[in-house]
Scaffold this motif. Sequence first.
Motif, PDB file in Angstrom:
ATOM      1  N   LEU A  24     -84.172 -38.767 -17.653  1.00  0.00           N
ATOM      2  CA  LEU A  24     -85.579 -39.116 -17.866  1.00  0.00           C
ATOM      3  C   LEU A  24     -86.516 -37.996 -17.426  1.00  0.00           C
ATOM      4  N   SER A  66     -86.208 -35.019 -19.879  1.00  0.00           N
ATOM      5  CA  SER A  66     -86.857 -35.262 -21.167  1.00  0.00           C
ATOM      6  C   SER A  66     -88.378 -35.313 -21.021  1.00  0.00           C
ATOM      7  N   THR A  67     -88.872 -35.859 -19.917  1.00  0.00           N
ATOM      8  CA  THR A  67     -90.322 -35.898 -19.686  1.00  0.00           C
ATOM      9  C   THR A  67     -90.898 -34.489 -19.579  1.00  0.00           C
ATOM     10  N   ALA A  82     -90.720 -32.571 -22.899  1.00  0.00           N
ATOM     11  CA  ALA A  82     -91.807 -32.960 -23.803  1.00  0.00           C
ATOM     12  C   ALA A  82     -93.126 -32.321 -23.372  1.00  0.00           C
ATOM     13  N   LEU A 100     -92.810 -36.177 -29.516  1.00  0.00           N
ATOM     14  CA  LEU A 100     -92.901 -37.592 -29.202  1.00  0.00           C
ATOM     15  C   LEU A 100     -91.678 -37.956 -28.376  1.00  0.00           C
ATOM     16  N   ARG A 101     -91.914 -38.533 -27.193  1.00  0.00           N
ATOM     17  CA  ARG A 101     -90.805 -38.896 -26.310  1.00  0.00           C
ATOM     18  C   ARG A 101     -90.724 -40.403 -26.194  1.00  0.00           C
ATOM     19  N   SER A 102     -89.516 -40.897 -26.323  1.00  0.00           N
ATOM     20  CA  SER A 102     -89.257 -42.318 -26.116  1.00  0.00           C
ATOM     21  C   SER A 102     -88.004 -42.420 -25.247  1.00  0.00           C
ATOM     22  N   GLY A 103     -88.217 -42.577 -23.957  1.00  0.00           N
ATOM     23  CA  GLY A 103     -87.077 -42.595 -23.032  1.00  0.00           C
ATOM     24  C   GLY A 103     -86.451 -41.224 -22.958  1.00  0.00           C
ATOM     25  N   HIS A 159     -85.132 -39.828 -25.700  1.00  0.00           N
ATOM     26  CA  HIS A 159     -85.129 -39.363 -27.086  1.00  0.00           C
ATOM     27  C   HIS A 159     -86.383 -38.534 -27.325  1.00  0.00           C
ATOM     28  N   LEU A 160     -86.210 -37.285 -27.752  1.00  0.00           N
ATOM     29  CA  LEU A 160     -87.328 -36.388 -28.050  1.00  0.00           C
ATOM     30  C   LEU A 160     -87.351 -36.121 -29.547  1.00  0.00           C
ATOM     31  N   SER A 184     -84.846 -34.447 -34.137  1.00  0.00           N
ATOM     32  CA  SER A 184     -84.923 -35.134 -32.852  1.00  0.00           C
ATOM     33  C   SER A 184     -83.728 -34.748 -31.993  1.00  0.00           C
TER      34      SER A 184
END
Length: 108
Positions: free
Chosen positions: A11, A14-15, A18, A29-32, A34-35, A48
Amino acid sequence: VVERLGFPMQLMSSTYAALIGGLMGLPVLRSGVHLAVVPDPTQDPVFSVLVARNCSGITSLVVLLALGFLIAVLTPTRWYWRTLLFGLVLPLAILMNAVRLAIILFFG
């Protein structure tokens, strides 16, 4: 210990990836963990990346911990410099992993 650190490091990596990608001008665009690079929000992502547990930075963290410990023990300096060196290992591992992921996002 490795299992407990894996997902939080995924996490964080990925944060920060992003964030770095956004600073580089990428529409990330980040979702959990997933980038996705999404130039137009109404369309599908260009590509992605899923930050897997193997890409979380655990391996580099273990290597940097061992190296930081050896350098801290073998370097003839004050104890607070040794503590600082050893304490910077985790942020350095996360930052380097995030930079690696941002470069992957940038070059596709």
